[in-house]
Design a protein around this motif. Structure first.
Motif, short mmCIF file in Angstrom:
data_model
loop_
_atom_site.label_atom_id
_atom_site.label_comp_id
_atom_site.label_asym_id
_atom_site.label_seq_id
_atom_site.Cartn_x
_atom_site.Cartn_y
_atom_site.Cartn_z
N VAL A 10 -14.59 -4.28 -14.85
CA VAL A 10 -14.18 -3.58 -13.63
C VAL A 10 -15.15 -3.91 -12.50
CG1 VAL A 10 -13.91 -1.30 -12.56
CG2 VAL A 10 -12.95 -1.74 -14.83
N GLU A 11 -16.44 -3.92 -12.80
CA GLU A 11 -17.43 -4.29 -11.77
C GLU A 11 -17.18 -5.70 -11.26
OE1 GLU A 11 -21.21 -3.61 -13.66
OE2 GLU A 11 -21.34 -1.58 -12.83
N GLN A 12 -16.87 -6.64 -12.15
CA GLN A 12 -16.59 -8.01 -11.73
C GLN A 12 -15.35 -8.07 -10.84
OE1 GLN A 12 -18.27 -10.94 -12.10
NE2 GLN A 12 -19.91 -9.69 -12.90
N LEU A 13 -14.32 -7.34 -11.22
CA LEU A 13 -13.10 -7.32 -10.41
C LEU A 13 -13.38 -6.74 -9.02
CD1 LEU A 13 -10.47 -6.17 -13.06
CD2 LEU A 13 -10.65 -8.42 -11.98
N LEU A 14 -14.15 -5.68 -8.96
CA LEU A 14 -14.49 -5.09 -7.67
C LEU A 14 -15.34 -6.05 -6.83
CD1 LEU A 14 -15.24 -1.41 -8.67
CD2 LEU A 14 -13.52 -2.16 -7.04
N ARG A 15 -16.27 -6.70 -7.46
CA ARG A 15 -17.18 -7.62 -6.76
C ARG A 15 -16.43 -8.82 -6.19
NH1 ARG A 15 -21.12 -8.29 -10.80
NH2 ARG A 15 -21.77 -6.17 -10.45
N HIS A 16 -15.39 -9.28 -6.90
CA HIS A 16 -14.68 -10.50 -6.51
C HIS A 16 -13.24 -10.22 -6.10
CE1 HIS A 16 -18.11 -12.74 -7.93
NE2 HIS A 16 -18.04 -12.12 -9.09
N ARG A 17 -12.94 -9.00 -5.68
CA ARG A 17 -11.56 -8.64 -5.39
C ARG A 17 -10.95 -9.44 -4.24
NH1 ARG A 17 -14.37 -3.86 -4.09
NH2 ARG A 17 -14.49 -3.44 -1.86
N ASP A 18 -11.77 -9.92 -3.32
CA ASP A 18 -11.23 -10.72 -2.22
C ASP A 18 -10.86 -12.12 -2.66
OD1 ASP A 18 -11.57 -8.58 -0.49
OD2 ASP A 18 -13.59 -9.21 0.10
N LEU A 19 -11.37 -12.56 -3.79
CA LEU A 19 -11.09 -13.90 -4.29
C LEU A 19 -9.91 -13.93 -5.26
CD1 LEU A 19 -14.78 -14.98 -5.03
CD2 LEU A 19 -13.45 -15.40 -2.95
N LEU A 20 -9.58 -12.78 -5.84
CA LEU A 20 -8.53 -12.74 -6.86
C LEU A 20 -7.17 -12.51 -6.22
CD1 LEU A 20 -10.28 -10.44 -9.48
CD2 LEU A 20 -10.00 -12.90 -9.60
N GLU A 21 -6.20 -13.29 -6.66
CA GLU A 21 -4.84 -13.06 -6.19
C GLU A 21 -4.09 -12.11 -7.12
OE1 GLU A 21 -2.71 -16.58 -5.19
OE2 GLU A 21 -4.42 -17.46 -4.18
N ARG A 22 -4.51 -12.10 -8.38
CA ARG A 22 -3.91 -11.17 -9.35
C ARG A 22 -4.90 -10.93 -10.46
NH1 ARG A 22 0.24 -15.03 -12.63
NH2 ARG A 22 -1.06 -16.83 -12.45
N LEU A 23 -4.65 -9.88 -11.21
CA LEU A 23 -5.55 -9.53 -12.30
C LEU A 23 -5.46 -10.53 -13.44
CD1 LEU A 23 -4.98 -5.68 -12.58
CD2 LEU A 23 -6.99 -6.85 -11.70
N PRO A 24 -6.58 -10.77 -14.12
CA PRO A 24 -6.53 -11.64 -15.30
C PRO A 24 -5.61 -11.04 -16.36
CG PRO A 24 -8.81 -11.11 -14.71
CD PRO A 24 -7.92 -10.29 -13.83
N ALA A 25 -4.90 -11.90 -17.05
CA ALA A 25 -3.95 -11.42 -18.06
C ALA A 25 -4.65 -10.75 -19.23
CB ALA A 25 -3.09 -12.58 -18.56
N ASP A 26 -5.88 -11.13 -19.50
CA ASP A 26 -6.58 -10.61 -20.67
C ASP A 26 -7.57 -9.49 -20.32
OD1 ASP A 26 -8.31 -12.23 -19.30
OD2 ASP A 26 -9.19 -13.15 -21.07
N ALA A 27 -7.27 -8.72 -19.28
CA ALA A 27 -8.16 -7.62 -18.89
C ALA A 27 -8.30 -6.64 -20.05
CB ALA A 27 -7.62 -6.91 -17.65
N ALA A 28 -9.53 -6.23 -20.30
CA ALA A 28 -9.81 -5.33 -21.43
C ALA A 28 -9.33 -3.92 -21.12
CB ALA A 28 -11.30 -5.31 -21.71
N THR A 29 -8.85 -3.28 -22.14
CA THR A 29 -8.53 -1.86 -22.04
C THR A 29 -9.12 -1.19 -23.27
OG1 THR A 29 -6.40 -2.23 -23.11
CG2 THR A 29 -6.40 -2.15 -20.72
N PHE A 30 -9.92 -0.18 -23.03
CA PHE A 30 -10.59 0.51 -24.11
C PHE A 30 -9.64 1.50 -24.77
CE2 PHE A 30 -12.92 4.24 -25.62
CZ PHE A 30 -13.66 3.64 -26.63
N THR A 31 -9.60 1.45 -26.08
CA THR A 31 -8.87 2.44 -26.88
C THR A 31 -9.86 3.03 -27.86
OG1 THR A 31 -6.87 1.10 -26.72
CG2 THR A 31 -6.90 2.80 -28.42
N PRO A 32 -10.09 4.34 -27.79
CA PRO A 32 -11.07 4.93 -28.71
C PRO A 32 -10.60 4.82 -30.16
CG PRO A 32 -9.96 6.64 -27.43
CD PRO A 32 -9.47 5.33 -26.92
#
Length: 109
Positions: free
Chosen positions: A25-47
């Motif tokens: 999430v920090e990486q996405l926020l830091r580089h949000r101006d460079l990204l056109e769309r979210l990476p397909a393999d974005a992590a999602t935490f499941t407890p």
């Protein structure tokens, strides 16, 4: 491994996964101006199921992670609000351009 050791290990693994997600999430926020769309393999935490109560030895780590997640949540809210504002501006500009009088430019010298 004893039962308590397995319990601590399971919690450590869960906290590791949560920290990796926060890193992404920090990486996405830091580089949000460079990204056109979210990476397909974005992590999602499941407890993990049946994790049980947090071991006292991991309490400080869990509190720091919780604060980090709250901070990221606040940053995401600000970023989303900014994106909505930009989208409204772009929409308004497109409406104004569509309804304007045609303009021709003579660029011959």
């Amino acid at each position: 491994m004893t039962g308590d050791g397995h319990w601590d290990s399971a919690w450590s693994t869960a906290l590791d996964a949560m920290e990796l997600e926060a890193d992404e999430v920090e990486q996405l926020l830091r580089h949000r101006d460079l990204l056109e769309r979210l990476p397909a393999d974005a992590a999602t935490f499941t407890p993990p199921p049946d994790l049980g109560p947090l071991p006292l030895a991991l309490e400080d780590r869990a509190r720091r992670l919780m604060q980090r997640q709250l901070d990221l949540s606040r940053e995401l809210s600000i970023a989303i609000a900014g994106n909505r504002q930009q989208a409204r501006l772009v929409s308004r500009l497109h409406r104004e351009v569509d309804q304007s009088i045609p303009v021709f430019l003579d660029n011959r010298t």
